[in-house]
Design a protein around this motif. Sequence first.
Motif, PDB file in Angstrom:
ATOM      1  N   THR A 376      13.627  -1.387 -12.486  1.00  0.00           N
ATOM      2  CA  THR A 376      12.915  -1.617 -13.737  1.00  0.00           C
ATOM      3  C   THR A 376      12.432  -3.053 -13.843  1.00  0.00           C
ATOM      4  O   THR A 376      11.315  -3.317 -14.267  1.00  0.00           O
ATOM      5  N   PHE A 377      13.242  -4.018 -13.475  1.00  0.00           N
ATOM      6  CA  PHE A 377      12.899  -5.426 -13.620  1.00  0.00           C
ATOM      7  C   PHE A 377      12.587  -6.057 -12.264  1.00  0.00           C
ATOM      8  O   PHE A 377      13.035  -7.158 -11.959  1.00  0.00           O
ATOM      9  N   SER A 378      11.831  -5.358 -11.441  1.00  0.00           N
ATOM     10  CA  SER A 378      11.417  -5.873 -10.135  1.00  0.00           C
ATOM     11  C   SER A 378       9.905  -5.993 -10.115  1.00  0.00           C
ATOM     12  O   SER A 378       9.202  -5.016 -10.399  1.00  0.00           O
ATOM     13  N   THR A 379       9.412  -7.174  -9.808  1.00  0.00           N
ATOM     14  CA  THR A 379       7.974  -7.379  -9.715  1.00  0.00           C
ATOM     15  C   THR A 379       7.506  -7.085  -8.304  1.00  0.00           C
ATOM     16  O   THR A 379       8.266  -7.153  -7.337  1.00  0.00           O
ATOM     17  N   VAL A 380       6.224  -6.779  -8.214  1.00  0.00           N
ATOM     18  CA  VAL A 380       5.635  -6.479  -6.898  1.00  0.00           C
ATOM     19  C   VAL A 380       5.653  -7.718  -6.018  1.00  0.00           C
ATOM     20  O   VAL A 380       5.966  -7.650  -4.821  1.00  0.00           O
ATOM     21  N   THR A 381       5.365  -8.880  -6.612  1.00  0.00           N
ATOM     22  CA  THR A 381       5.308 -10.118  -5.826  1.00  0.00           C
ATOM     23  C   THR A 381       6.662 -10.460  -5.223  1.00  0.00           C
ATOM     24  O   THR A 381       6.773 -10.770  -4.032  1.00  0.00           O
ATOM     25  N   SER A 382       7.696 -10.390  -6.049  1.00  0.00           N
ATOM     26  CA  SER A 382       9.038 -10.727  -5.537  1.00  0.00           C
ATOM     27  C   SER A 382       9.507  -9.721  -4.498  1.00  0.00           C
ATOM     28  O   SER A 382      10.151 -10.078  -3.515  1.00  0.00           O
ATOM     29  N   THR A 383       9.176  -8.449  -4.700  1.00  0.00           N
ATOM     30  CA  THR A 383       9.592  -7.428  -3.737  1.00  0.00           C
ATOM     31  C   THR A 383       8.906  -7.617  -2.392  1.00  0.00           C
ATOM     32  O   THR A 383       9.548  -7.563  -1.333  1.00  0.00           O
ATOM     33  N   VAL A 384       7.602  -7.871  -2.419  1.00  0.00           N
ATOM     34  CA  VAL A 384       6.861  -8.073  -1.170  1.00  0.00           C
ATOM     35  C   VAL A 384       7.322  -9.343  -0.473  1.00  0.00           C
ATOM     36  O   VAL A 384       7.499  -9.381   0.752  1.00  0.00           O
ATOM     37  N   LYS A 385       7.568 -10.406  -1.247  1.00  0.00           N
ATOM     38  CA  LYS A 385       8.004 -11.662  -0.648  1.00  0.00           C
ATOM     39  C   LYS A 385       9.378 -11.520  -0.008  1.00  0.00           C
ATOM     40  O   LYS A 385       9.618 -12.029   1.103  1.00  0.00           O
ATOM     41  N   GLN A 386      10.285 -10.809  -0.676  1.00  0.00           N
ATOM     42  CA  GLN A 386      11.618 -10.616  -0.100  1.00  0.00           C
ATOM     43  C   GLN A 386      11.556  -9.776   1.168  1.00  0.00           C
ATOM     44  O   GLN A 386      12.242 -10.066   2.159  1.00  0.00           O
ATOM     45  N   ALA A 387      10.738  -8.718   1.153  1.00  0.00           N
ATOM     46  CA  ALA A 387      10.601  -7.883   2.356  1.00  0.00           C
ATOM     47  C   ALA A 387       9.996  -8.670   3.508  1.00  0.00           C
ATOM     48  O   ALA A 387      10.400  -8.516   4.669  1.00  0.00           O
ATOM     49  N   LEU A 388       9.028  -9.544   3.217  1.00  0.00           N
ATOM     50  CA  LEU A 388       8.424 -10.359   4.268  1.00  0.00           C
ATOM     51  C   LEU A 388       9.420 -11.360   4.829  1.00  0.00           C
ATOM     52  O   LEU A 388       9.469 -11.591   6.052  1.00  0.00           O
ATOM     53  N   GLN A 389      10.240 -11.964   3.979  1.00  0.00           N
ATOM     54  CA  GLN A 389      11.265 -12.896   4.461  1.00  0.00           C
ATOM     55  C   GLN A 389      12.264 -12.194   5.369  1.00  0.00           C
ATOM     56  O   GLN A 389      12.643 -12.727   6.422  1.00  0.00           O
ATOM     57  N   GLU A 390      12.704 -10.997   4.973  1.00  0.00           N
ATOM     58  CA  GLU A 390      13.640 -10.253   5.822  1.00  0.00           C
ATOM     59  C   GLU A 390      13.009  -9.911   7.165  1.00  0.00           C
ATOM     60  O   GLU A 390      13.675  -9.982   8.210  1.00  0.00           O
ATOM     61  N   SER A 391      11.739  -9.550   7.155  1.00  0.00           N
ATOM     62  CA  SER A 391      11.058  -9.232   8.417  1.00  0.00           C
ATOM     63  C   SER A 391      10.950 -10.454   9.317  1.00  0.00           C
ATOM     64  O   SER A 391      11.165 -10.370  10.535  1.00  0.00           O
ATOM     65  N   LEU A 392      10.631 -11.613   8.739  1.00  0.00           N
ATOM     66  CA  LEU A 392      10.488 -12.827   9.538  1.00  0.00           C
ATOM     67  C   LEU A 392      11.817 -13.269  10.137  1.00  0.00           C
ATOM     68  O   LEU A 392      11.882 -13.689  11.300  1.00  0.00           O
ATOM     69  N   VAL A 393      12.896 -13.174   9.362  1.00  0.00           N
ATOM     70  CA  VAL A 393      14.219 -13.529   9.899  1.00  0.00           C
ATOM     71  C   VAL A 393      14.607 -12.587  11.022  1.00  0.00           C
ATOM     72  O   VAL A 393      15.164 -12.999  12.052  1.00  0.00           O
ATOM     73  N   GLN A 394      14.289 -11.301  10.864  1.00  0.00           N
ATOM     74  CA  GLN A 394      14.616 -10.323  11.904  1.00  0.00           C
ATOM     75  C   GLN A 394      13.827 -10.579  13.178  1.00  0.00           C
ATOM     76  O   GLN A 394      14.321 -10.399  14.293  1.00  0.00           O
ATOM     77  N   ILE A 395      12.582 -11.042  13.027  1.00  0.00           N
ATOM     78  CA  ILE A 395      11.752 -11.324  14.202  1.00  0.00           C
ATOM     79  C   ILE A 395      12.280 -12.539  14.959  1.00  0.00           C
ATOM     80  O   ILE A 395      12.318 -12.555  16.197  1.00  0.00           O
TER      81      ILE A 395
END
Length: 637
Positions: A376-395
């Motif tokens: 409910t209290f999740s913005t699109v920007t924060s969600t996309v940014k967090q997913a991108l950070q997780e992907s970059l750390v995994q790479i």
Amino acid sequence: MLDFFTIFSKGGLVLWCFQGVSDSCTGPVNALIRSVLLQERGGNNSFTHEALTLKYKLDNQFELVFVVGFQKILTLTYVDKLIDDVHRLFRDKYRTEIQQQSALSLLNGTFDFQNDFLRLLREAEESSKIRAPTTMKKFEDSEKAKKPVRSMIETRGEKPKEKAKNSKKKGAKKESSDGLLATSKPVPAEKSGLPVGPENGVELSKEELIRRKREEFIQKHGRGLEKSSKSTKSDAPKEKGKKAPRVWALGGCANKEVLDYSTPTTNGAPEVAPPEDISLIRGTGPGGQLQDLDCSSSDDEVAAQNTKPSATKGTLGGMFGMLKGLVGSKSLSREDMESVLDKMRDHLIAKNVAADIAVQLCESVANKLEGKVMGTFSTVTSTVKQALQESLVQILQPQRRVDMLRDIMDAQRHQRPYVVTFCGVNGVGKSTNLAKISFWLLENGFSVLIAACDTFRAGAVEQLRTHTRRLSALHPPEKHGGRAMVQLFEKGYGKDAAGIAMEAIAFARNQGFDVVLVDTAGRMQDNAPLMTALAKLITVNTPDLVLFVGEALVGNEAVDQLVKFNRALADHSMAQTPRLIDGIVLTKFDTIDDKVGAAISMTYITSKPIVFVGTGQTYCDLRSLNAKAVVAALMKA
């Protein structure tokens, strides 16, 4: 003909599988999971494994993966339609079983999907055959055939329409400049000085009204601006004359001590230079351990102090700003993420990430989040940014960690030297970082033999000889029982590099050296003869580790260098299984501030780890990569 089609959950449970030509799909699917899904490389929905091409689709709402495999020599146009149809039908048919979100319910569930799959496969194959063949366009259907012949005929005396218009415009400009008015044309109401408006019988269009108001505004306010600009220019005092007389380089030097480069003497004897402060050089940490890379700067602390939130400013506006853009328990779509992903892609490119890699990273994040239900209290920007950070750390975290110290000790047990070969383009710092790694190995108690296999560049052998002399001064034989801890093996210039490396390895085996560091000549990735010589050196000597030395200043060029180096090593190798690059040494990291995108580009394109990071000119300026610190610097605005 399909080899297999399988449906499994992201937790690893196989829900349904179709076996076609292939006997087993375990190996290709495991390779897909290991190389693509776990490494966050889902930018492209296809993956090649040996002789198979795998296409996959992710269902983030129900945590499912649909994978189809077929021979890569085949061109099957219906595969994309088939995987979409199977995804839609399977999700709708078994929605209740999948929504329970428990492994026990998935194991107990019966997914009888064979008949439905065969029907969809038959329909997809028939739809690809029914497609009408493309016919060539006739001349009668083109736009040129619709024009009349009269419009394409030009007489000698007439001018084209465009030229006639231009000549009219030029004539009008000349007349206006001379102040002459044509008598045949009526004078417009605006220029006659009469008031223009509906009361005089002259109606203006909307564009003319806007233009007229703009001219009045310029006439009213333009004079004041001109006066202010003139006054500011006149207020500035003009400085006359020069502040100080200029001293020319060729006109003599007032201070002759600047030109005296001779060694200082004391009582007729030259002064001895003070010994180097070894405590400044020994900076690799206790026991020769590498320190982690720190990408933070003092500017961040200053910015954090300056940007303190004010409690009295806009409390109500802050609440509305916080609630703006909330998704509210709905599944994300491509349209929701499109604007955010565009900004993220531009941000990555500005941080020196290669353009193609930035596009693939954003596409991977979109595939990962599409259809996912947000809180409910999740913005699109924060969600996309967090997913991108997780992907970059995994790479940045490698599939296989390179532990040189452990491998060197293993080679010692087998009584053989551990061989490392350095390769890369010109001027990236191969010899300098080879000396840094030599110092790190000496600090850990290993003896090093440096093989000077750069027999092309002038001064390459002398550079390594200087590094060897300095390293020997830091680790003299007296401190190690009379044993030389570092030594240079060189045969001069113009010799075969592969032969020198082979002799150096044999010499190290006879003399009991622990590590052999092979320095090679810099070469561009497009130079076929030099790449053939490098592939020969690696094939003949079979080093334990092949390190590519690249600088952190490059962007798109990093991808081109690594791809072509690997391709050249594979093409020019004489072995059945060619030896490729095993790891990366990233140099000049202290010159890029927070533009750390080259690290992402290099690891993404090769799936190889960054073993060392060079951060300066001294021997202690060698670090190990800290993935979270690099990603934090990359995502910083």
